[in-house]
Design a protein around this motif. Structure first.
Motif, PDB file in Angstrom:
ATOM      1  N   GLN A  48       0.853  -1.194   0.000  1.00 38.51           N
ATOM      2  CA  GLN A  48       0.000   0.000   0.000  1.00 38.51           C
ATOM      3  C   GLN A  48       0.882   1.235   0.000  1.00 38.51           C
ATOM      4  O   GLN A  48       0.524   2.265  -0.540  1.00 38.51           O
ATOM      5  CB  GLN A  48      -0.886   0.020   1.244  1.00 38.51           C
ATOM      6  CG  GLN A  48      -2.044  -0.927   1.186  1.00 38.51           C
ATOM      7  CD  GLN A  48      -3.208  -0.332   1.921  1.00 38.51           C
ATOM      8  OE1 GLN A  48      -3.864   0.593   1.408  1.00 38.51           O
ATOM      9  NE2 GLN A  48      -3.477  -0.815   3.103  1.00 38.51           N
ATOM     10  N   HIS A  49       2.024   1.111   0.660  1.00 36.48           N
ATOM     11  CA  HIS A  49       3.051   2.152   0.591  1.00 36.48           C
ATOM     12  C   HIS A  49       4.223   1.566  -0.184  1.00 36.48           C
ATOM     13  O   HIS A  49       4.754   0.514   0.173  1.00 36.48           O
ATOM     14  CB  HIS A  49       3.457   2.583   2.008  1.00 36.48           C
ATOM     15  CG  HIS A  49       2.320   3.203   2.755  1.00 36.48           C
ATOM     16  ND1 HIS A  49       2.025   2.925   4.067  1.00 36.48           N
ATOM     17  CD2 HIS A  49       1.386   4.094   2.325  1.00 36.48           C
ATOM     18  CE1 HIS A  49       0.950   3.622   4.429  1.00 36.48           C
ATOM     19  NE2 HIS A  49       0.543   4.335   3.387  1.00 36.48           N
ATOM     20  N   GLY A  50       4.591   2.258  -1.271  1.00 39.82           N
ATOM     21  CA  GLY A  50       5.465   1.656  -2.270  1.00 39.82           C
ATOM     22  C   GLY A  50       6.858   1.291  -1.796  1.00 39.82           C
ATOM     23  O   GLY A  50       7.503   0.413  -2.373  1.00 39.82           O
ATOM     24  N   ASN A  51       7.333   1.960  -0.764  1.00 40.32           N
ATOM     25  CA  ASN A  51       8.695   1.661  -0.291  1.00 40.32           C
ATOM     26  C   ASN A  51       8.703   0.669   0.872  1.00 40.32           C
ATOM     27  O   ASN A  51       9.751   0.397   1.451  1.00 40.32           O
ATOM     28  CB  ASN A  51       9.420   2.952   0.114  1.00 40.32           C
ATOM     29  CG  ASN A  51       8.668   3.721   1.191  1.00 40.32           C
ATOM     30  OD1 ASN A  51       7.520   3.386   1.501  1.00 40.32           O
ATOM     31  ND2 ASN A  51       9.295   4.724   1.752  1.00 40.32           N
ATOM     32  N   GLU A  52       7.535   0.142   1.221  1.00 42.51           N
ATOM     33  CA  GLU A  52       7.466  -0.793   2.358  1.00 42.51           C
ATOM     34  C   GLU A  52       7.365  -2.204   1.783  1.00 42.51           C
ATOM     35  O   GLU A  52       6.288  -2.750   1.595  1.00 42.51           O
ATOM     36  CB  GLU A  52       6.282  -0.409   3.242  1.00 42.51           C
ATOM     37  CG  GLU A  52       6.462   1.011   3.788  1.00 42.51           C
ATOM     38  CD  GLU A  52       5.271   1.534   4.595  1.00 42.51           C
ATOM     39  OE1 GLU A  52       4.360   0.752   4.902  1.00 42.51           O
ATOM     40  OE2 GLU A  52       5.268   2.749   4.896  1.00 42.51           O
ATOM     41  N   VAL A  53       8.535  -2.764   1.499  1.00 39.07           N
ATOM     42  CA  VAL A  53       8.599  -3.925   0.615  1.00 39.07           C
ATOM     43  C   VAL A  53       8.575  -5.278   1.339  1.00 39.07           C
ATOM     44  O   VAL A  53       8.520  -6.321   0.690  1.00 39.07           O
ATOM     45  CB  VAL A  53       9.868  -3.867  -0.272  1.00 39.07           C
ATOM     46  CG1 VAL A  53       9.834  -2.633  -1.179  1.00 39.07           C
ATOM     47  CG2 VAL A  53      11.144  -3.865   0.562  1.00 39.07           C
ATOM     48  N   LEU A  90       9.107   4.912  -3.286  1.00 39.20           N
ATOM     49  CA  LEU A  90       8.513   5.958  -2.455  1.00 39.20           C
ATOM     50  C   LEU A  90       7.257   5.429  -1.773  1.00 39.20           C
ATOM     51  O   LEU A  90       6.597   4.520  -2.279  1.00 39.20           O
ATOM     52  CB  LEU A  90       8.122   7.162  -3.318  1.00 39.20           C
ATOM     53  CG  LEU A  90       9.276   7.934  -3.953  1.00 39.20           C
ATOM     54  CD1 LEU A  90       8.743   8.923  -4.978  1.00 39.20           C
ATOM     55  CD2 LEU A  90      10.086   8.649  -2.876  1.00 39.20           C
ATOM     56  N   ARG A  91       6.925   6.045  -0.648  1.00 42.82           N
ATOM     57  CA  ARG A  91       5.670   5.698   0.035  1.00 42.82           C
ATOM     58  C   ARG A  91       4.502   5.914  -0.931  1.00 42.82           C
ATOM     59  O   ARG A  91       3.672   5.062  -1.146  1.00 42.82           O
ATOM     60  CB  ARG A  91       5.538   6.593   1.272  1.00 42.82           C
ATOM     61  CG  ARG A  91       4.279   6.381   2.083  1.00 42.82           C
ATOM     62  CD  ARG A  91       4.250   7.386   3.229  1.00 42.82           C
ATOM     63  NE  ARG A  91       2.975   7.396   3.909  1.00 42.82           N
ATOM     64  CZ  ARG A  91       2.705   6.661   4.987  1.00 42.82           C
ATOM     65  NH1 ARG A  91       3.603   5.853   5.496  1.00 42.82           N
ATOM     66  NH2 ARG A  91       1.515   6.727   5.557  1.00 42.82           N
ATOM     67  N   ARG A  92       4.454   7.115  -1.515  1.00 43.00           N
ATOM     68  CA  ARG A  92       3.467   7.423  -2.548  1.00 43.00           C
ATOM     69  C   ARG A  92       4.052   8.490  -3.444  1.00 43.00           C
ATOM     70  O   ARG A  92       5.000   9.186  -3.041  1.00 43.00           O
ATOM     71  CB  ARG A  92       2.159   7.907  -1.938  1.00 43.00           C
ATOM     72  CG  ARG A  92       2.301   9.209  -1.163  1.00 43.00           C
ATOM     73  CD  ARG A  92       0.957   9.669  -0.623  1.00 43.00           C
ATOM     74  NE  ARG A  92       1.106  10.859   0.195  1.00 43.00           N
ATOM     75  CZ  ARG A  92       1.070  12.122  -0.281  1.00 43.00           C
ATOM     76  NH1 ARG A  92       0.864  12.356  -1.565  1.00 43.00           N
ATOM     77  NH2 ARG A  92       1.231  13.147   0.532  1.00 43.00           N
ATOM     78  N   ILE A 135       0.414  -5.496   5.391  1.00 37.78           N
ATOM     79  CA  ILE A 135       1.819  -5.508   5.823  1.00 37.78           C
ATOM     80  C   ILE A 135       2.531  -4.187   5.501  1.00 37.78           C
ATOM     81  O   ILE A 135       2.504  -3.722   4.358  1.00 37.78           O
ATOM     82  CB  ILE A 135       2.560  -6.692   5.170  1.00 37.78           C
ATOM     83  CG1 ILE A 135       1.777  -7.989   5.422  1.00 37.78           C
ATOM     84  CG2 ILE A 135       3.975  -6.801   5.733  1.00 37.78           C
ATOM     85  CD1 ILE A 135       2.364  -9.202   4.734  1.00 37.78           C
ATOM     86  N   HIS A 136       3.166  -3.637   6.534  1.00 37.01           N
ATOM     87  CA  HIS A 136       3.843  -2.335   6.415  1.00 37.01           C
ATOM     88  C   HIS A 136       5.239  -2.374   7.022  1.00 37.01           C
ATOM     89  O   HIS A 136       5.591  -3.296   7.752  1.00 37.01           O
ATOM     90  CB  HIS A 136       3.041  -1.251   7.144  1.00 37.01           C
ATOM     91  CG  HIS A 136       1.753  -0.933   6.456  1.00 37.01           C
ATOM     92  ND1 HIS A 136       1.576   0.211   5.714  1.00 37.01           N
ATOM     93  CD2 HIS A 136       0.596  -1.626   6.380  1.00 37.01           C
ATOM     94  CE1 HIS A 136       0.347   0.215   5.223  1.00 37.01           C
ATOM     95  NE2 HIS A 136      -0.265  -0.885   5.610  1.00 37.01           N
ATOM     96  N   ASN A 137       6.003  -1.313   6.738  1.00 32.87           N
ATOM     97  CA  ASN A 137       7.269  -1.051   7.432  1.00 32.87           C
ATOM     98  C   ASN A 137       7.204   0.344   8.010  1.00 32.87           C
ATOM     99  O   ASN A 137       6.334   1.140   7.650  1.00 32.87           O
ATOM    100  CB  ASN A 137       8.453  -1.112   6.458  1.00 32.87           C
ATOM    101  CG  ASN A 137       8.669  -2.489   5.874  1.00 32.87           C
ATOM    102  OD1 ASN A 137       8.367  -2.753   4.708  1.00 32.87           O
ATOM    103  ND2 ASN A 137       9.194  -3.382   6.686  1.00 32.87           N
ATOM    104  N   ASN A 138       8.166   0.659   8.913  1.00 39.95           N
ATOM    105  CA  ASN A 138       8.250   2.030   9.408  1.00 39.95           C
ATOM    106  C   ASN A 138       9.708   2.452   9.522  1.00 39.95           C
ATOM    107  O   ASN A 138      10.617   1.665   9.256  1.00 39.95           O
ATOM    108  CB  ASN A 138       7.494   2.179  10.727  1.00 39.95           C
ATOM    109  CG  ASN A 138       7.940   1.164  11.750  1.00 39.95           C
ATOM    110  OD1 ASN A 138       9.122   1.075  12.078  1.00 39.95           O
ATOM    111  ND2 ASN A 138       6.998   0.380  12.249  1.00 39.95           N
TER     112      ASN A 138
HETATM  113 ZN   LIG Z   1       2.840   1.852   5.559  1.00 38.60          ZN
END
Ligand SMILES: [Zn+2]
Length: 366
Positions: A48-53, A90-92, A135-138
């Motif tokens: 959903q956020h492009g850099n959170e792979v 990028l995130r977005r 699923i995300h990263n921070n």
């Molecule tokens: Zn995220």
């Protein structure tokens, strides 16, 4: 115009591609239905956020390594989100909405995305997943944790399989897990920083565990095994305050190991750093409704920034840009969920479905 692609197979070669190369094969948001032994799917959302792979990396390894020549124990419904942002790591993109604010129940203003995500949401709910995992990263030094949007035993159980540290949130609105949590147990995973191998390992093992779950029990989880927190305030550095880390002559000299406090329950009197210019209030804490609650959490006496009640920070970062653009950290407090738990009640059904239509529904209510 952006539209949904829906597939019932994995395109050849897709699993060979890192997130940044998915755009060569997919146009945009994509749902992929894969059949497994148990027909009721597990829903998994990545990028959903492009850099959170991490989510995509875990899925690649799951499907390429563990289940390449073997039937999945349960059907899998995969959502691949922001492929264009992933292309640019990028995130977005600047002109894009944040995907994870556009799901039903939010107040995003980008009507094109809101309409599209409503359609995707309907498709996901109609597939009747046993559970949903987003699923995300921070950034910063945070432990892996899971977030839930309802305090109910099956949601707590699903999340507790990932981490004993759980966060309850309902704001910001328009998140995927919140929109799904009305229909079935749903979690948001925060898997540490993108690209860390142990984050992918952890996520991969979690997905494997969830694929093998027969049911998600709705019986009370052990209070010692699960620590549930919720956000009570956002902390920013006041405008015009010059800040730095360690021994610096800036107005506010924050501790250089500040990010080690993430997810630690700090006793009152814990120092965040020193004030070198006594004429200003260096930090501002606001609660979820936007009211100034700085006095409730911090004192600024004798050149020190100190906490004045037990509190647990998260998302503390040493990244100046993040601090300036977003915030210094969030403050969390423990929820004694035994007092809040929804013990009974059934999830609503998708439009047009009667309860007797539920195929092979496991009995998981107590
Ligand atoms: Zn995220």
């Amino acid at each position: 115009m952006i539209k949904l692609t829906e597939l019932d197979y994995l395109p050849d070669g897709l699993l060979e591609r890192p997130a940044s190369a998915l755009h060569q094969q997919l146009d945009g948001p994509t749902l992929i239905h894969l059949k497994g032994k148990n027909k009721r799917p597990l829903f998994v959302s990545v990028l959903q956020h492009g850099n959170e792979v991490t989510g995509w990396e875990a899925l690649r390894r799951l499907l390429k390594g563990r289940y390449q020549n073997q039937e999945l124990p349960r059907s899998l419904l995969i959502f691949i989100g922001n492929i264009q942002a992933a292309r640019h790591r990028l995130r977005r993109l600047d002109e894009q909405a944040d995907y994870n604010r556009c799901w039903p129940g939010g107040n995003a203003v980008d009507l094109e995305h809101v309409r599209l995500f409503k359609q995707i949401h309907q498709r996901i709910v109609a597939a009747r997943p046993i559970a949903g995992i987003d699923i995300h990263n921070n950034t910063g030094l945070n432990p892996h944790y899971a977030a839930i949007n309802r305090i109910r035993s099956d949601h707590l159980y699903l999340a507790s399989l990932f981490s004993s540290q759980l966060v309850y949130f309902t704001m910001p609105g328009g998140t995927l897990s919140h929109s799904l949590s009305k229909f079935f147990p749903a979690v948001t995973l925060e898997c540490g920083q993108a690209g860390e191998i142990h984050g992918t390992d952890h996520t991969l093992n979690y997905l494997e565990t969830c694929l093998r779950l027969e049911i998600i029990p709705r019986k009370r989880v052990d209070a010692d095994a699960v620590h549930l927190f919720h956000m009570v305030a956002t902390v920013k550095v006041s405008n015009d305050v010059l800040f730095g880390f360690g021994r610096v002559p800036a107005d506010l000299a924050l501790r250089e190991d500040l990010d080690h406090f993430n997810f630690c329950e700090l006793p009152p009197g814990t120092s965040f750093g020193d004030i070198n210019n006594g004429n200003m209030q260096p930090l501002i804490a606001t609660d979820t409704s936007g009211s100034d609650v700085t006095d409730r959490y911090f004192s600024f006496e004798q050149g020190k920034v100190e906490t004045i009640r037990e509190i647990m920070p998260s998302m503390l970062t040493l990244d100046r840009r993040v601090i300036q653009q977003d915030c210094l950290c969030y403050l969390m407090e423990r929820i004694h969920y035994e007092d809040h738990e929804e013990v009974t009640g059934r999830d609503p059904l998708p439009d047009g479905m009667r309860r007797s239509d539920r195929p092979g529904e496991p009995v998981h209510e107590i």
